[in-house]
Design a protein around this motif. Structure first.
Motif, PDB file in Angstrom:
ATOM      1  N   ASP A 141       4.313   7.239   2.369  1.00 37.32           N
ATOM      2  CA  ASP A 141       2.976   7.442   2.933  1.00 37.32           C
ATOM      3  C   ASP A 141       1.914   6.814   2.037  1.00 37.32           C
ATOM      4  O   ASP A 141       0.959   6.199   2.525  1.00 37.32           O
ATOM      5  CB  ASP A 141       2.681   8.934   3.108  1.00 37.32           C
ATOM      6  CG  ASP A 141       3.496   9.559   4.232  1.00 37.32           C
ATOM      7  OD1 ASP A 141       4.076   8.804   5.038  1.00 37.32           O
ATOM      8  OD2 ASP A 141       3.546  10.815   4.279  1.00 37.32           O
ATOM      9  N   ALA A 142       2.053   6.970   0.729  1.00 37.61           N
ATOM     10  CA  ALA A 142       1.079   6.405  -0.208  1.00 37.61           C
ATOM     11  C   ALA A 142       1.108   4.878  -0.163  1.00 37.61           C
ATOM     12  O   ALA A 142       0.060   4.230  -0.285  1.00 37.61           O
ATOM     13  CB  ALA A 142       1.351   6.909  -1.616  1.00 37.61           C
ATOM     14  N   ASP A 143       2.302   4.306   0.003  1.00 31.82           N
ATOM     15  CA  ASP A 143       2.400   2.844   0.075  1.00 31.82           C
ATOM     16  C   ASP A 143       1.752   2.298   1.349  1.00 31.82           C
ATOM     17  O   ASP A 143       1.292   1.162   1.379  1.00 31.82           O
ATOM     18  CB  ASP A 143       3.865   2.412  -0.002  1.00 31.82           C
ATOM     19  CG  ASP A 143       4.470   2.662  -1.374  1.00 31.82           C
ATOM     20  OD1 ASP A 143       3.697   2.820  -2.350  1.00 31.82           O
ATOM     21  OD2 ASP A 143       5.715   2.711  -1.479  1.00 31.82           O
ATOM     22  N   THR A 162      -4.001   1.850   2.970  1.00 34.32           N
ATOM     23  CA  THR A 162      -4.653   0.588   2.648  1.00 34.32           C
ATOM     24  C   THR A 162      -6.158   0.748   2.481  1.00 34.32           C
ATOM     25  O   THR A 162      -6.771   0.000   1.724  1.00 34.32           O
ATOM     26  CB  THR A 162      -4.388  -0.449   3.757  1.00 34.32           C
ATOM     27  OG1 THR A 162      -4.827   0.097   5.004  1.00 34.32           O
ATOM     28  CG2 THR A 162      -2.906  -0.793   3.844  1.00 34.32           C
ATOM     29  N   LYS A 163      -6.748   1.689   3.196  1.00 36.25           N
ATOM     30  CA  LYS A 163      -8.199   1.848   3.137  1.00 36.25           C
ATOM     31  C   LYS A 163      -8.610   2.697   1.949  1.00 36.25           C
ATOM     32  O   LYS A 163      -7.815   3.458   1.398  1.00 36.25           O
ATOM     33  CB  LYS A 163      -8.696   2.497   4.426  1.00 36.25           C
ATOM     34  CG  LYS A 163      -8.470   1.642   5.647  1.00 36.25           C
ATOM     35  CD  LYS A 163      -8.959   2.331   6.885  1.00 36.25           C
ATOM     36  CE  LYS A 163      -8.634   1.486   8.112  1.00 36.25           C
ATOM     37  NZ  LYS A 163      -8.883   2.228   9.329  1.00 36.25           N
ATOM     38  N   ALA A 216      -7.012  11.392   0.168  1.00 34.17           N
ATOM     39  CA  ALA A 216      -6.806  12.347   1.258  1.00 34.17           C
ATOM     40  C   ALA A 216      -5.341  12.776   1.319  1.00 34.17           C
ATOM     41  O   ALA A 216      -5.043  13.953   1.548  1.00 34.17           O
ATOM     42  CB  ALA A 216      -7.232  11.720   2.589  1.00 34.17           C
ATOM     43  N   LEU A 217      -4.446  11.823   1.111  1.00 32.80           N
ATOM     44  CA  LEU A 217      -3.013  12.139   1.101  1.00 32.80           C
ATOM     45  C   LEU A 217      -2.682  13.122  -0.028  1.00 32.80           C
ATOM     46  O   LEU A 217      -1.966  14.107   0.184  1.00 32.80           O
ATOM     47  CB  LEU A 217      -2.189  10.859   0.941  1.00 32.80           C
ATOM     48  CG  LEU A 217      -0.695  11.054   0.696  1.00 32.80           C
ATOM     49  CD1 LEU A 217      -0.001  11.511   1.970  1.00 32.80           C
ATOM     50  CD2 LEU A 217      -0.068   9.788   0.161  1.00 32.80           C
ATOM     51  N   MET A 218      -3.228  12.868  -1.217  1.00 36.14           N
ATOM     52  CA  MET A 218      -2.949  13.754  -2.346  1.00 36.14           C
ATOM     53  C   MET A 218      -3.504  15.153  -2.093  1.00 36.14           C
ATOM     54  O   MET A 218      -2.856  16.151  -2.418  1.00 36.14           O
ATOM     55  CB  MET A 218      -3.527  13.164  -3.635  1.00 36.14           C
ATOM     56  CG  MET A 218      -2.785  11.925  -4.105  1.00 36.14           C
ATOM     57  SD  MET A 218      -3.260  11.339  -5.736  1.00 36.14           S
ATOM     58  CE  MET A 218      -4.987  11.041  -5.548  1.00 36.14           C
TER      59      MET A 218
END
Length: 161
Positions: free
Chosen positions: A63-65, A68-69, A75-77
């Motif tokens: 997901d982290a890879d 791109t924005k 937000a993922l973390m």
């Protein structure tokens, strides 16, 4: 106008129950301590360290890879409840695992550590036995020389001593 609701439920302790509790233990009458005891945020008493399985780590890294924005990784973390150090550590672990998987493998049977140590100790034992035999030969030759020259030997000294 909308009101925001807290995601943490709060329970209010009645004043009568609060007064009964405060009379016994410390007798705290400070207004701040009374207000602090009224609100119970229902927080877990014991913090538990999170452990991520390798599948979870791989999913989060994927997901982290894909982010791109600007701000997507943050937000993922927040969504996953992880820190940037988790991502960097997991990326390093993934790279090390990839290198280990792609490294050339030695062919043939794997050496047995116990057998190797046994061979080493046997070799040392044989070497030390040869040294002992040489030392005994030298001592015997010295005894014979002392007897031939009529000098006292170590055995004679022990008998007289």
């Amino acid at each position: 106008m909308t009101t925001l609701q807290s995601s943490v439920p709060m329970t209010v302790i009645p004043d009568a129950a609060l007064m009964e509790c405060s009379e016994g233990a410390r007798g705290a009458t400070d207004e701040n301590s009374i207000n602090a005891r009224r609100l119970d945020p229902e927080v877990a008493a014991i913090a538990k360290r999170r452990q991520f399985s390798s599948a979870e780590k791989r999913r989060i890294l994927a997901d982290a890879d894909r982010c791109t924005k600007s701000g997507e990784i943050g937000a993922l973390m927040r969504r996953e409840g992880i820190y940037s150090s988790h991502l960097s550590t997991w990326r390093r672990q993934r790279a090390e695992a990839d290198r280990a998987a792609l490294a050339p493998q030695k062919r043939g049977p794997k050496p047995d550590v116990d057998a190797r140590q046994l061979r080493h100790l046997s070799r040392d034992n044989a070497r030390l036995r040869r040294q002992l035999e040489r030392a005994e030969l030298i001592i015997e030759a010295q005894k014979k020389l002392c007897i031939a020259l009529g000098l006292p030997t170590a055995d004679d000294r022990d008998e007289n001593g």
